[in-house]
Design a protein around this motif. Structure first.
Motif, short mmCIF file in Angstrom:
data_model
loop_
_atom_site.label_atom_id
_atom_site.label_comp_id
_atom_site.label_asym_id
_atom_site.label_seq_id
_atom_site.Cartn_x
_atom_site.Cartn_y
_atom_site.Cartn_z
N CYS A 91 0.85 -1.19 0.00
CA CYS A 91 0.00 0.00 0.00
C CYS A 91 0.89 1.24 0.00
O CYS A 91 1.71 1.43 0.90
N GLU A 98 1.20 -7.07 2.17
CA GLU A 98 0.46 -8.32 2.27
C GLU A 98 1.05 -9.33 1.28
O GLU A 98 1.37 -8.98 0.14
N CYS A 131 -4.49 -0.09 -0.31
CA CYS A 131 -5.20 -1.18 0.36
C CYS A 131 -6.65 -0.80 0.60
O CYS A 131 -7.04 0.38 0.52
N SER A 132 -7.47 -1.79 0.93
CA SER A 132 -8.90 -1.55 1.12
C SER A 132 -9.16 -0.60 2.31
O SER A 132 -10.09 0.20 2.25
N THR A 133 -8.34 -0.67 3.34
CA THR A 133 -8.52 0.23 4.48
C THR A 133 -8.30 1.68 4.08
O THR A 133 -9.09 2.57 4.47
N CYS A 134 -7.27 1.94 3.31
CA CYS A 134 -6.97 3.32 2.88
C CYS A 134 -7.95 3.83 1.82
O CYS A 134 -8.05 5.05 1.62
N GLN A 135 -8.65 2.94 1.15
CA GLN A 135 -9.61 3.36 0.13
C GLN A 135 -10.88 3.92 0.75
O GLN A 135 -11.66 4.59 0.06
N ARG A 136 -11.10 3.67 2.03
CA ARG A 136 -12.34 4.13 2.68
C ARG A 136 -12.33 5.61 2.94
O ARG A 136 -11.44 6.28 3.13
#
Length: 136
Positions: A91, A98, A131-136
C-alpha cells in the motif's frame, strides 16, 4: 532454536547469538523487515550486535540463500526468510505489506524457460497500490 542452529550448520555458518536472534525475529514477523527494524529489535532484546554486524549477517544470509532481499521502492532493502515463492501487495498510502501466494507466476516461468531458453533462477513481483482500508 535448534532448527536455526541446524540451518546455520548446513549453511556452514558459525552459530552466534546475533545470527540466531536475526533468524528468530525474521521468523516471528510475517512482513519483510528493514535492517534498521531488525537492529532496533535486537537492541531492545539486549543483543550486543552492532549495526554493521547486523548488515553483515543479513548479507551473509542472503548470499547463502537463507533469506530473501526485497527492494520495495523505498531506497532500502527489506528481508524475509527464504521459503515458498510468494509476492507482495504494497500500500502506497499506509505502507502495509500483504503476501500473495496464489498466483500463477510459476507457469509464466516455465513458458519463459521454454520459449526463450532462459534459466530463471529467481524473480521478484510486487504490486503497488492502495489497500482496502486506505480506500475508505
Amino acid at each position: 532454536m535448534k532448527n536455526y542452529k541446524h540451518l546455520l550448520e548446513i549453511s556452514e555458518l558459525r552459530t552466534t547469538p546475533a545470527r540466531l536472534a536475526v533468524l528468530g525475529f525474521l521468523n516471528e514477523n510475517p512482513n519483510p523487515l528493514s535492517a534498521d527494524v531488525i537492529f532496533d529489535h535486537l537492541k531492545i532484546e539486549h543483543n550486543q550486535a552492532d549495526r554493521a554486524t547486523i548488515y553483515r549477517i543479513l548479507e551473509t544470509f542472503f548470499q547463502k540463500g537463507l533469506i530473501k532481499r526485497l527492494e520495495l521502492g523505498e531506497g532500502k532493502y527489506r528481508y524475509e526468510l527464504a521459503g515458498e515463492d510468494h509476492h507482495h501487495l504494497i500500500c502506497e498510502s499506509c505502507g502495509a505489506i500483504e503476501d500473495i501466494s496464489d498466483c500463477s507466476i510459476s507457469e509464466l516461468e516455465k513458458e519463459i524457460a521454454h520459449k526463450k531458453k532462459f534459466l530463471v533462477k529467481r524473480h521478484s513481483l510486487e504490486f503497488f497500490g492502495v489497500c482496502s482500508t486506505c480506500q475508505r
